[in-house]
Design a protein around this motif. Structure first.
Motif, PDB file in Angstrom:
ATOM      1  N   THR A  22       0.827  -1.214   0.000  1.00 51.54           N
ATOM      2  CA  THR A  22       0.000   0.000   0.000  1.00 51.54           C
ATOM      3  C   THR A  22       0.855   1.254   0.000  1.00 51.54           C
ATOM      4  O   THR A  22       0.532   2.240  -0.675  1.00 51.54           O
ATOM      5  CB  THR A  22      -0.968  -0.016   1.207  1.00 51.54           C
ATOM      6  OG1 THR A  22      -1.862  -1.121   1.061  1.00 51.54           O
ATOM      7  CG2 THR A  22      -1.776   1.264   1.301  1.00 51.54           C
ATOM      8  N   GLN A  41      -7.519   0.543  -0.203  1.00 53.19           N
ATOM      9  CA  GLN A  41      -7.661  -0.634   0.653  1.00 53.19           C
ATOM     10  C   GLN A  41      -8.779  -0.394   1.667  1.00 53.19           C
ATOM     11  O   GLN A  41      -9.568  -1.286   1.967  1.00 53.19           O
ATOM     12  CB  GLN A  41      -6.339  -0.907   1.379  1.00 53.19           C
ATOM     13  CG  GLN A  41      -6.368  -2.175   2.223  1.00 53.19           C
ATOM     14  CD  GLN A  41      -4.983  -2.581   2.713  1.00 53.19           C
ATOM     15  OE1 GLN A  41      -3.988  -1.902   2.452  1.00 53.19           O
ATOM     16  NE2 GLN A  41      -4.914  -3.687   3.412  1.00 53.19           N
ATOM     17  N   ASP A  85      -6.117  -1.611  -4.870  1.00 57.69           N
ATOM     18  CA  ASP A  85      -5.509  -2.095  -3.618  1.00 57.69           C
ATOM     19  C   ASP A  85      -6.466  -3.066  -2.933  1.00 57.69           C
ATOM     20  O   ASP A  85      -7.443  -2.651  -2.316  1.00 57.69           O
ATOM     21  CB  ASP A  85      -5.177  -0.917  -2.702  1.00 57.69           C
ATOM     22  CG  ASP A  85      -4.257  -1.336  -1.548  1.00 57.69           C
ATOM     23  OD1 ASP A  85      -4.044  -2.549  -1.350  1.00 57.69           O
ATOM     24  OD2 ASP A  85      -3.751  -0.438  -0.850  1.00 57.69           O
ATOM     25  N   GLU A  86      -6.183  -4.346  -3.070  1.00 60.60           N
ATOM     26  CA  GLU A  86      -6.975  -5.420  -2.462  1.00 60.60           C
ATOM     27  C   GLU A  86      -8.469  -5.308  -2.750  1.00 60.60           C
ATOM     28  O   GLU A  86      -9.287  -5.263  -1.813  1.00 60.60           O
ATOM     29  CB  GLU A  86      -6.739  -5.453  -0.945  1.00 60.60           C
ATOM     30  CG  GLU A  86      -5.339  -5.906  -0.591  1.00 60.60           C
ATOM     31  CD  GLU A  86      -5.266  -6.439   0.834  1.00 60.60           C
ATOM     32  OE1 GLU A  86      -6.153  -7.219   1.202  1.00 60.60           O
ATOM     33  OE2 GLU A  86      -4.335  -6.075   1.544  1.00 60.60           O
TER      34      GLU A  86
HETATM   35 MG   LIG Z   1      -1.994  -2.762   2.183  1.00 61.67          MG
END
Ligand SMILES: [Mg+2]
Ligand SMILES: Nc1ncnc2c1ncn2[C@@H]1O[C@H](COP(=O)(O)OP(=O)(O)OP(=O)(O)O)[C@@H](O)[C@H]1O
Length: 267
Positions: free
Chosen positions: A61, A103, A189-190
Motif C-alpha cells: 500500500t 484498501q 488495492d486489495e
Molecule cells: Mg496494504
C-alpha cells in the motif's frame, strides 16, 4: 463493458510496444524506524497488468500511495507516461490519468450510488468531492455516470444509498468511481478483500473485462486473482523486492512458496 473491453491485449513487451505507463526506480519510504518500502523498481508497460503480492506489512500500500502521490518517497523516482512525477501531488497526478481504489473504502456512505459516481466524475480529491457533491452536475456527468454503473452491473442500485450496498457491490462501485474519470492507469488495492466466493467471481469477471489497453497494478492477497488476472507479478517482503516474473514463475519461486504455503500465514 464497452466494445474496447474485448480488444485483444497488446504484447506488453513485444516489439513496437508503446512507452511504459509507469517506471519506478529505487523507490523507498521510511517512517521513523520503519523502512516501509526499500529500493523497489518496476516497469509497467502500456496495456500490461501486474500483480503486487506479499505478506501483511510488505509495503504494497505504501508503494501505491507513492505512485498515486499521497506519500512522498524518501528515495527514488516515479515516471508516469514518460514524465517524472516524483514531486507532483495527488490531484495533478490524477489529472495525468491515475485512477485508483483504496484498501480502506473511500465512499460517501450516506449519498446515493449515482451521486458517488457523479462526484468522482467531477474529479478532485476526496475532500473536494464532499464540497462538489451537488454542484456543477451537468447532464453529461450524469449520463456518463449512469452508463458507467450500467457497464459494471449496478443499474438497479443507482438510487440506493451506499450504506445499503453489499460489500461486493461497494467494491464494484469503487471501481466505477475510478473508471469514470477515464484513467490511463488503474491502481487497485486489495479489491477482493472481505468478499464472498460469489462476489470474488463477479469482481474477477469485471476486472477481466476492463479494456486491455488500460494498464493495471493490482495488489491482492487472493493468489488466484493476483496470478490469474495479470501478465506479471511482483512479490515484496519487508519493503524489499523478492521476485518479478510471470504468474507461473512467481508461483514456483521458493520464497513465494514459503510466504504463501509455508510456516508464515497469509491473510
Ligand atoms: Mg496494504
Ligand atoms: N503512516 C505510517 N506511519 C508509520 N508506519 C507506517 C505507515 N504506513 C505504513 N507503515 C508501516 O509500513 C509497513 C508497510 O505497510 P503497508 O501498509 O505498505 O503494507 P502492506 O503490504 O500494504 O500490508 P497489508 O497487506 O497488511 O495491507 C508496515 O510496517 C506499516 O506498519
Amino acid at each position: 463493458m464497452t466494445s474496447t473491453a474485448q480488444a485483444k491485449a497488446p504484447d506488453p513487451r513485444g516489439s513496437g510496444a508503446a512507452a511504459p505507463a509507469l517506471v519506478v526506480t529505487g523507490l523507498g519510504k521510511r517512517y521513523g524506524g520503519v523502512q516501509a518500502v526499500d529500493g523497489i523498481s518496476l516497469e509497467l508497460a502500456a496495456g500490461e497488468r501486474m500483480g503486487v503480492i506479499g505478506p501483511n506489512g510488505a509495503g504494497k500500500t505504501t508503494l501505491f500511495k507513492m505512485i498515486a502521490g499521497d506519500v512522498a518517497p524518501t528515495t527514488g523516482t516515479i515516471e508516469l507516461f514518460g514524465r517524472d512525477v516524483t514531486h507532483m501531488s495527488t490531484a495533478p497526478r490524477a489529472r495525468l490519468g491515475v485512477g485508483r481504489t483504496f484498501q480502506v473504502s473511500n465512499l460517501f456512505r450516506d449519498m446515493s450510488v449515482l451521486d458517488n459516481v457523479r462526484v468522482a466524475a467531477r474529479g478532485g480529491s476526496s475532500k473536494a468531492r464532499a464540497f462538489w457533491r451537488t454542484q456543477g452536475m451537468t447532464d453529461d456527468v450524469t449520463r456518463e455516470s449512469i452508463l458507467m454503473l450500467d457497464s459494471l452491473g449496478l443499474t438497479g442500485r443507482r438510487d440506493d444509498t451506499v450504506a445499503d450496498l453489499s460489500h461486493g457491490e461497494k467494491r464494484q462501485l469503487e471501481i466505477a468511481m475510478a473508471l469514470v474519470s477515464h484513467p490511463s492507469i488503474l491502481l487497485l488495492d486489495e479489491p477482493a478483500a472481505g468478499l464472498s466466493a460469489a462476489e470474488r467471481a463477479t469482481l474477477r469477471q469485471l476486472i477481466e473485462e476492463l479494456p486491455r489497453t488500460l494498464p493495471i497494478l493490482l495488489i491482492e492477497h487472493d493468489m488466484t486473482l493476483a496470478l490469474g488476472l495479470t501478465d506479471r507479478v511482483m512479490c515484496m517482503e519487508n519493503g524489499r523486492h523478492v521476485v518479478t516474473g510471470t504468474p507461473d514463475e512467481v508461483r514456483e519461486h521458493p520464497t513465494v512458496k514459503e510466504i504463501y504455503l509455508g510456516r508464515r500465514d497469509k491473510k
